[in-house]
Design a protein around this motif. Structure first.
Motif, short mmCIF file in Angstrom:
data_model
loop_
_atom_site.label_atom_id
_atom_site.label_comp_id
_atom_site.label_asym_id
_atom_site.label_seq_id
_atom_site.Cartn_x
_atom_site.Cartn_y
_atom_site.Cartn_z
N PHE A 95 -12.20 0.47 -18.98
CA PHE A 95 -11.20 1.32 -18.34
C PHE A 95 -10.52 2.24 -19.36
O PHE A 95 -10.25 3.42 -19.07
N VAL A 129 -7.39 1.67 -11.21
CA VAL A 129 -8.21 2.72 -11.83
C VAL A 129 -9.06 3.45 -10.79
O VAL A 129 -9.49 4.58 -11.03
N THR A 134 -9.41 7.21 -12.45
CA THR A 134 -9.98 6.93 -13.77
C THR A 134 -11.48 6.68 -13.68
O THR A 134 -12.25 7.13 -14.53
#
Length: 436
Positions: A95, A129, A134
């Motif tokens: 991540f 995320v 992301t």
């Protein structure tokens, strides 16, 4: 036979499945509902905008390849991890790297193989995320995501179903392999068809099997089906005894028994036996089918199912498996009735809805003087002393009144039960009229 799989320049040989990996979406075989004109994946690539996806399907159907092609077609960085080998610590690193790429102007497609192997806490780690962009998650699973993935993740992803490759798609892969190697497979027609069946819908498997054939066959030798099986052995069926395949096949066995198809029942029974299913798990389902779908239409069905279980306990494998087969055929050919099953559910529902209603005092025991003074057991008529051993008394709680749950059908032994119950009902009504 020369090495057909050696790489140019002396590099390590590449597996045939890797060499033939599609480079365009339209080269992916067997998933035309997704990759064809108007398919979901085709539309996504045309729009060059992806949301998070879950690919659900059996092994060897192109899930990993398609994820790579989606990343290439939308200019996303492709990152791949496996839930089998990754933990929370590795997820954090992935991540963080994705956040760095995003800050530099490039988004990440994170492909998670076997995503159903993650626990709930690990799956929850994907949510923030995914929401902030992301990553674009593409998860692959061989198990039903409705059961294996949590609702929060599923609500943020679209599920696309990959299908096992049919015989035409598998045969096409063999032709592509022959074209790539410049060598025909040394198989006769029957052996070629057997090789397709051995792959069990798995494209990667059929290419691996083809490699084994090329490596095993002697120059000029043409293999028949029997020799093929000796050389490559038989690939184990795709069947996870703890997961969906286990429940699909036991459900199929039960429904074929219910549907009175003994041949289909034998087929699914043998599928499970061949895959190593727990024999007692099968025996328990046969007993359940006997009471749920046959009931009193054939009272012997339960005895036969139980006897099969006892026979298997006594004989073990493989001899005891014939007893299970005998029970499956007996149950499938028996007359069917779910009257008892339906009556049980209705009686259970009534018992729960009406609570602790006391039975009429007439049928309560009176072991003490106080209970006798209160009328316990007063007026009870002993049925064996009555004409036809039938008193016709009302045994129902006064506040509930007489109910009717069990309605026997007109098949098998239940026809005789129905006649008996009809006589009792008529006699009960006659006696109530006489007493009134």
């Amino acid at each position: 036979m020369p090495d057909l799989f050696a790489s140019a320049g002396g590099d390590a040989p590449r597996p045939l499945a890797d060499r033939l990996r599609p480079t365009r979406l339209d080269e992916v075989v067997g998933q035309e509902h997704l990759t064809g004109e108007g398919g979901a994946l085709t539309r996504l690539l045309r729009g060059r905008s992806l949301g998070s996806l879950i690919f659900w399907g059996p092994p060897g159907t192109g899930k990993t390849t398609v994820a790579r092609l989606l990343a290439q077609g939308t200019d996303l960085h492709f990152e791949q991890i496996s839930a089998i080998f990754s933990g929370v610590a590795e997820l954090r690193k992935v991540f963080e790297a994705a956040r760095g790429r995003r800050a530099a102007g490039r988004a990440t497609l994170l492909f998670v193989d076997e995503i159903h192997r993650f626990n709930r806490a690990q799956l929850d780690a994907f949510l923030p995320v995914m929401e902030d962009g992301t990553i674009t998650l593409v998860g692959a699973t061989t198990e039903n995501p409705s059961f294996e993935l949590n609702a929060a993740l599923l609500s943020r992803a679209r599920v696309l179903v990959f299908r096992a490759l049919d015989e035409a798609a598998l045969a096409g892969l063999l032709h592509r392999a022959e074209a790539a190697t410049g060598q025909p497979l040394p198989l006769d027609a029957e052996a070629r068809a057997a090789l397709v069946r051995m792959a069990d819908g798995d494209g990667r498997a059929i290419l691996t099997l083809a490699e084994e054939v090329w490596r095993s066959a002697r120059d000029g030798e043409i293999l028949d089906a029997a020799l093929l099986q000796d050389l490559v052995q038989r690939r184990a069926p795709v069947y996870d005894k703890a997961q969906e395949g286990h429940y699909n096949l036991i459900s199929a066995l039960h429904k074929t028994i219910r549907g009175s198809d003994p041949d289909a029942a034998l087929y699914y029974l043998c599928r499970m036996l061949d895959a190593g299913e727990d024999r007692l798990f099968i025996a328990r389902r046969l007993v359940r089918a006997a009471v749920e779908d046959i009931g009193l239409a054939d009272p012997q069905a339960l005895a036969v199912a139980n006897a099969a279980k006892e026979a298997f306990d006594f004989l073990g494998s493989p001899e005891g498996e014939l007893a299970l087969a005998q029970a499956a055929v007996y149950l499938a050919t028996a007359p069917k009735s779910n009257a008892l099953y339906t009556a049980y559910k209705a009686a259970t529902r009534t018992a729960k809805e009406h609570g602790s209603l006391p039975p009429p005092r007439t049928i309560l025991n009176a072991p003490t003087k106080l209970m006798r003074r209160l009328g316990y057991g007063e007026g009870y008529r002993y049925d064996h002393d009555e004409p036809d051993a039938f008193s016709g008394q009302d045994y129902w709680p006064e506040r509930l009144g007489r109910q009717s749950f069990y309605r026997p059908g007109e098949r098998g032994f239940e026809r005789r039960v129905a006649e008996r119950m009809a006589w009792w009902a008529e006699e009960r009504a006659r006696r109530e009229a006489d007493e009134g």
